[in-house]
Design a protein around this motif. Structure first.
Motif, mmCIF file in Angstrom:
data_model
loop_
_atom_site.group_PDB
_atom_site.id
_atom_site.type_symbol
_atom_site.label_atom_id
_atom_site.label_comp_id
_atom_site.label_asym_id
_atom_site.label_seq_id
_atom_site.Cartn_x
_atom_site.Cartn_y
_atom_site.Cartn_z
ATOM 1 N N GLN A 107 0.835 -1.200 0.000
ATOM 2 C CA GLN A 107 0.000 0.000 0.000
ATOM 3 C C GLN A 107 0.868 1.247 0.000
ATOM 4 O O GLN A 107 0.592 2.190 -0.741
ATOM 5 N N ASP A 145 -7.551 -0.717 -6.436
ATOM 6 C CA ASP A 145 -8.088 -1.287 -5.202
ATOM 7 C C ASP A 145 -7.130 -1.087 -4.024
ATOM 8 O O ASP A 145 -7.557 -0.746 -2.917
ATOM 9 N N VAL A 167 -7.159 2.725 -3.161
ATOM 10 C CA VAL A 167 -8.428 3.109 -2.535
ATOM 11 C C VAL A 167 -8.489 2.580 -1.101
ATOM 12 O O VAL A 167 -8.926 3.282 -0.180
ATOM 13 N N ARG A 168 -8.016 1.358 -0.895
ATOM 14 C CA ARG A 168 -8.002 0.792 0.455
ATOM 15 C C ARG A 168 -7.063 1.597 1.361
ATOM 16 O O ARG A 168 -7.388 1.890 2.519
ATOM 17 N N GLU A 198 -6.228 4.754 1.011
ATOM 18 C CA GLU A 198 -6.889 6.040 1.275
ATOM 19 C C GLU A 198 -7.932 5.892 2.374
ATOM 20 O O GLU A 198 -8.051 6.749 3.258
ATOM 21 N N ALA A 199 -8.699 4.796 2.310
ATOM 22 C CA ALA A 199 -9.746 4.565 3.310
ATOM 23 C C ALA A 199 -9.147 4.389 4.705
ATOM 24 O O ALA A 199 -9.668 4.928 5.691
ATOM 25 N N ILE A 200 -8.035 3.664 4.783
ATOM 26 C CA ILE A 200 -7.379 3.450 6.077
ATOM 27 C C ILE A 200 -6.883 4.777 6.637
ATOM 28 O O ILE A 200 -7.116 5.104 7.804
ATOM 29 N N THR A 239 -7.812 7.863 5.882
ATOM 30 C CA THR A 239 -8.938 8.753 6.187
ATOM 31 C C THR A 239 -9.625 8.333 7.483
ATOM 32 O O THR A 239 -9.967 9.175 8.321
ATOM 33 N N GLU A 240 -9.806 7.031 7.650
ATOM 34 C CA GLU A 240 -10.444 6.534 8.866
ATOM 35 C C GLU A 240 -9.609 6.864 10.101
ATOM 36 O O GLU A 240 -10.147 7.253 11.145
ATOM 37 N N ASP A 281 -10.132 10.480 10.844
ATOM 38 C CA ASP A 281 -11.476 10.692 11.381
ATOM 39 C C ASP A 281 -11.552 10.289 12.855
ATOM 40 O O ASP A 281 -12.226 10.942 13.649
#
Length: 122
Positions: free
Chosen positions: A23, A53, A56-57, A59-61, A63-64, A67
């Motif tokens: 990643q 994929d 995007v994964r 980025e999600a990690i 961002t989470e 947050d």
């Protein structure tokens, strides 16, 4: 677009160590080296969708994590507060120079300025 790239760079700087090696590598190639998904896919012998994929994964990690922790938000708030403190120290130093001419006030303003400069760099 630049705002999104800046945000992604900040997320990576603060939380990048939480990503897998793959990643990190794909994220770096995409955002920092400006390679396209197709270029990365070709270099690694996988599909463009596979690269997407992974990114995007990642980025999600990232961002989470932001947050949940709000570290970047707090970092920006602290930088603003440091700037406000520097301005206040400058006003005090100027007032001391023009009115009081107190050596101790000058010394303490210099110390505060040095500390704030160091904090802003960390």
């Amino acid at each position: 677009m630049k705002n999104q790239a800046y945000r992604m760079a900040l997320l990576y700087d603060f939380y990048g160590d939480m990503l897998t090696d793959r990643q990190k590598e794909f994220y770096d190639l995409y955002y920092n080296e400006d390679l396209s998904l197709a270029e990365i896919a070709e270099n690694y012998g996988i599909t463009r969708q596979g690269v997407r994929d992974v990114i995007v994964r990642a980025e999600a990690i990232l961002t989470e994590l932001e947050d949940k922790t709000g570290i970047i938000k707090r970092f920006h708030k602290m930088q603003d507060q440091f700037s406000q403190m520097e301005e206040a120290v400058a006003v005090i130093a100027h007032r001391n120079e023009t009115r009081w001419q107190d050596d101790e006030v000058e010394t303490q303003c210099g110390k505060l300025h040095a500390i704030l400069t160091q904090l802003k760099q960390e």
